[in-house]
Enzyme design. Structure first.
Site, PDB file in Angstrom:
ATOM      1  N   TYR A   1      -1.396  -0.425  10.320  1.00 27.32           N
ATOM      2  CA  TYR A   1      -1.590  -0.936   8.950  1.00 27.32           C
ATOM      3  C   TYR A   1      -0.425  -0.508   8.062  1.00 27.32           C
ATOM      4  O   TYR A   1       0.155  -1.322   7.328  1.00 27.32           O
ATOM      5  CB  TYR A   1      -2.919  -0.397   8.404  1.00 27.32           C
ATOM      6  CG  TYR A   1      -3.147  -0.663   6.935  1.00 27.32           C
ATOM      7  CD1 TYR A   1      -3.585  -1.905   6.487  1.00 27.32           C
ATOM      8  CD2 TYR A   1      -2.938   0.344   5.979  1.00 27.32           C
ATOM      9  CE1 TYR A   1      -3.793  -2.139   5.128  1.00 27.32           C
ATOM     10  CE2 TYR A   1      -3.158   0.121   4.632  1.00 27.32           C
ATOM     11  CZ  TYR A   1      -3.584  -1.125   4.212  1.00 27.32           C
ATOM     12  OH  TYR A   1      -3.794  -1.359   2.873  1.00 27.32           O
TER      13      TYR A   1
ATOM     14  N   SER B   1       0.853  -1.195   0.000  1.00 31.51           N
ATOM     15  CA  SER B   1       0.000   0.000   0.000  1.00 31.51           C
ATOM     16  C   SER B   1       0.884   1.237   0.000  1.00 31.51           C
ATOM     17  O   SER B   1       1.990   1.213   0.561  1.00 31.51           O
ATOM     18  CB  SER B   1      -0.879   0.016   1.255  1.00 31.51           C
ATOM     19  OG  SER B   1      -1.528   1.273   1.381  1.00 31.51           O
TER      20      SER B   1
HETATM   21  P1  NAP Z   1     -11.421  -6.036   0.843  1.00 31.62           P
HETATM   22  O1  NAP Z   1     -12.372  -5.575  -0.192  1.00 31.62           O
HETATM   23  O2  NAP Z   1     -11.691  -5.707   2.269  1.00 31.62           O
HETATM   24  O3  NAP Z   1     -11.214  -7.607   0.695  1.00 31.62           O
HETATM   25  C1  NAP Z   1     -10.398  -8.278   1.603  1.00 31.62           C
HETATM   26  C2  NAP Z   1     -10.267  -9.716   1.199  1.00 31.62           C
HETATM   27  O4  NAP Z   1      -9.339 -10.323   2.111  1.00 31.62           O
HETATM   28  C3  NAP Z   1     -11.561 -10.493   1.314  1.00 31.62           C
HETATM   29  O5  NAP Z   1     -11.584 -11.466   0.282  1.00 31.62           O
HETATM   30  C4  NAP Z   1     -11.437 -11.185   2.672  1.00 31.62           C
HETATM   31  O6  NAP Z   1     -12.110 -12.442   2.736  1.00 31.62           O
HETATM   32  C5  NAP Z   1      -9.954 -11.431   2.718  1.00 31.62           C
HETATM   33  N1  NAP Z   1      -9.444 -11.588   4.066  1.00 31.62           N
HETATM   34  C6  NAP Z   1      -9.484 -10.723   5.113  1.00 31.62           C
HETATM   35  N2  NAP Z   1      -8.907 -11.265   6.192  1.00 31.62           N
HETATM   36  C7  NAP Z   1      -8.492 -12.496   5.829  1.00 31.62           C
HETATM   37  C8  NAP Z   1      -7.843 -13.562   6.493  1.00 31.62           C
HETATM   38  N3  NAP Z   1      -7.490 -13.481   7.792  1.00 31.62           N
HETATM   39  N4  NAP Z   1      -7.607 -14.699   5.798  1.00 31.62           N
HETATM   40  C9  NAP Z   1      -7.962 -14.822   4.508  1.00 31.62           C
HETATM   41  N5  NAP Z   1      -8.570 -13.852   3.821  1.00 31.62           N
HETATM   42  C10 NAP Z   1      -8.834 -12.715   4.477  1.00 31.62           C
HETATM   43  O7  NAP Z   1      -9.929  -5.486   0.540  1.00 31.62           O
HETATM   44  P2  NAP Z   1      -9.273  -4.795  -0.755  1.00 31.62           P
HETATM   45  O8  NAP Z   1      -9.509  -3.338  -0.658  1.00 31.62           O
HETATM   46  O9  NAP Z   1      -9.616  -5.541  -1.982  1.00 31.62           O
HETATM   47  O10 NAP Z   1      -7.729  -5.003  -0.390  1.00 31.62           O
HETATM   48  C11 NAP Z   1      -6.940  -6.037  -0.916  1.00 31.62           C
HETATM   49  C12 NAP Z   1      -5.492  -5.728  -0.584  1.00 31.62           C
HETATM   50  O11 NAP Z   1      -5.152  -4.432  -1.109  1.00 31.62           O
HETATM   51  C13 NAP Z   1      -5.206  -5.643   0.923  1.00 31.62           C
HETATM   52  O12 NAP Z   1      -3.939  -6.205   1.190  1.00 31.62           O
HETATM   53  C14 NAP Z   1      -5.179  -4.157   1.185  1.00 31.62           C
HETATM   54  O13 NAP Z   1      -4.390  -3.825   2.293  1.00 31.62           O
HETATM   55  C15 NAP Z   1      -4.575  -3.641  -0.102  1.00 31.62           C
HETATM   56  N6  NAP Z   1      -4.865  -2.229  -0.353  1.00 31.62           N
HETATM   57  C16 NAP Z   1      -6.153  -1.774  -0.538  1.00 31.62           C
HETATM   58  C17 NAP Z   1      -6.373  -0.436  -0.754  1.00 31.62           C
HETATM   59  C18 NAP Z   1      -7.748   0.123  -0.982  1.00 31.62           C
HETATM   60  O14 NAP Z   1      -7.898   1.362  -0.991  1.00 31.62           O
HETATM   61  N7  NAP Z   1      -8.773  -0.694  -1.161  1.00 31.62           N
HETATM   62  C19 NAP Z   1      -5.299   0.470  -0.774  1.00 31.62           C
HETATM   63  C20 NAP Z   1      -4.011  -0.014  -0.564  1.00 31.62           C
HETATM   64  C21 NAP Z   1      -3.801  -1.361  -0.366  1.00 31.62           C
HETATM   65  P3  NAP Z   1     -13.639 -12.585   3.303  1.00 31.62           P
HETATM   66  O15 NAP Z   1     -14.481 -11.793   2.322  1.00 31.62           O
HETATM   67  O16 NAP Z   1     -13.912 -14.034   3.263  1.00 31.62           O
HETATM   68  O17 NAP Z   1     -13.617 -11.987   4.670  1.00 31.62           O
END
Ligand code: NAP
Length: 248
Positions: free
Chosen positions: A157, A143
């Site tokens: 985070y 991130s």
């Molecule tokens: P999201 O929509 O919240 O989705 C999170 C995913 O991770 C879901 O599939 C969830 O599964 C899974 N998950 C959470 N805890 C878990 C665990 N303990 N074991 C296995 N799976 C788990 O997140 P996202 O925004 O797509 O983010 C994906 C990645 O991008 C993350 O690493 C996040 O830090 C990074 N990121 C996101 C952003 C942003 O703005 N969105 C920015 C920078 C970085 P369930 O649905 O089954 O709970």
């Protein structure tokens, strides 16, 4: 040769988009999830409807036994592993460091650091030419918080993503001669449900004026960078941290 890919946290958001695009490129996909079986199954059905192969595998990234079972399942049910995307990650409610308790810190670091390390370990055992593997690719989802530090929101985070950046740099050098490339994509602020899970569903709207491109990103824009790193078009790229953040 058919290869499989594990995308952690692929039931929604960025992971879902990576899973769909990886399937389009011919990977057999392990759609990992923690609790949302219905959503993960929906991703599998979408891949199958487009002619691809996928399985949904529940595994909590904070549990080593779950991670081992996930890799075991992929070994048994899909083509040989070719790639891992360490995507699963969590945020928490906005808080200053002075108010963060141990339980929060342990959950954050277990999910965002220890899980990706254990997955990387299992992937290296299977991909490394030293262990009889055919090489492969690891992409970590970090991130831009790793460089901003996310003050007053979630420094924990940001620190977890800083750890992922360091792991990417170190592991890339460790396995570069074993046929494995390791890189990270650092998303900026992206339209997914992660913000609602941190108690702020409108976070992208609040932040977008601070992004040089004046908008949030879409999960597909992150997935496209990941797919490039997974492909041979990035064959000389390893140990790189690629910001996909609208200039932030
Ligand atoms: P999201 O929509 O919240 O989705 C999170 C995913 O991770 C879901 O599939 C969830 O599964 C899974 N998950 C959470 N805890 C878990 C665990 N303990 N074991 C296995 N799976 C788990 O997140 P996202 O925004 O797509 O983010 C994906 C990645 O991008 C993350 O690493 C996040 O830090 C990074 N990121 C996101 C952003 C942003 O703005 N969105 C920015 C920078 C970085 P369930 O649905 O089954 O709970």
């Amino acid at each position: 040769m058919e290869r499989s890919i594990i995308v952690t946290g692929a039931s929604r958001g960025i992971g879902r988009s990576i899973a769909l695009k990886a399937a389009e490129k011919g990977y057999q996909v392990c759609v990992n999830y923690k609790g949302a079986a219905d959503k993960a199954e929906a991703v599998v059905r979408e891949i199958e409807a487009a002619g691809g192969t996928a399985i949904a595998v529940q595994a909590d990234m904070t549990k080593e036994a779950d991670i081992l079972r996930m890799f075991d399942t992929v070994d048994k049910e899909l083509a040989p592993l070719g790639a891992l995307v360490n995507n699963a990650g969590i945020v928490d409610k906005g808080s200053k460091v002075e108010n963060m308790n141990l339980e929060r810190l342990e959950r954050m670091f277990a999910t965002n650091i220890t899980g990706p390390f254990l997955c990387a370990r299992e992937a290296v055992k299977r991909l490394s030419t030293t262990h009889g593997g055919k090489g492969g690719v690891i992409v970590n989802i970090s991130s831009v918080a790793a460089k901003t530090g996310a003050p007053n929101e979630y420094v924990d985070y940001a620190a977890s993503k800083g750890a992922i950046d360091a792991m990417t740099l170190g592991l890339a050098k460790e396995v570069a001669a074993e046929g494995i490339r390791v890189n990270a994509v650092r998303p900026g602020i992206i339209y997914t449900d992660i913000h609602a899970s941190g108690g702020e569903p409108d976070r992208v709207e609040r932040f977008k004026s601070m992004v040089p491109m004046l908008r949030g990103g879409q999960p597909e824009e992150i997935a496209d960078a990941v797919l490039w790193l997974l492909s041979e078009r990035s064959s000389y790229v390893t140990g790189s941290l690629i910001d996909v953040s609208g200039g932030r």
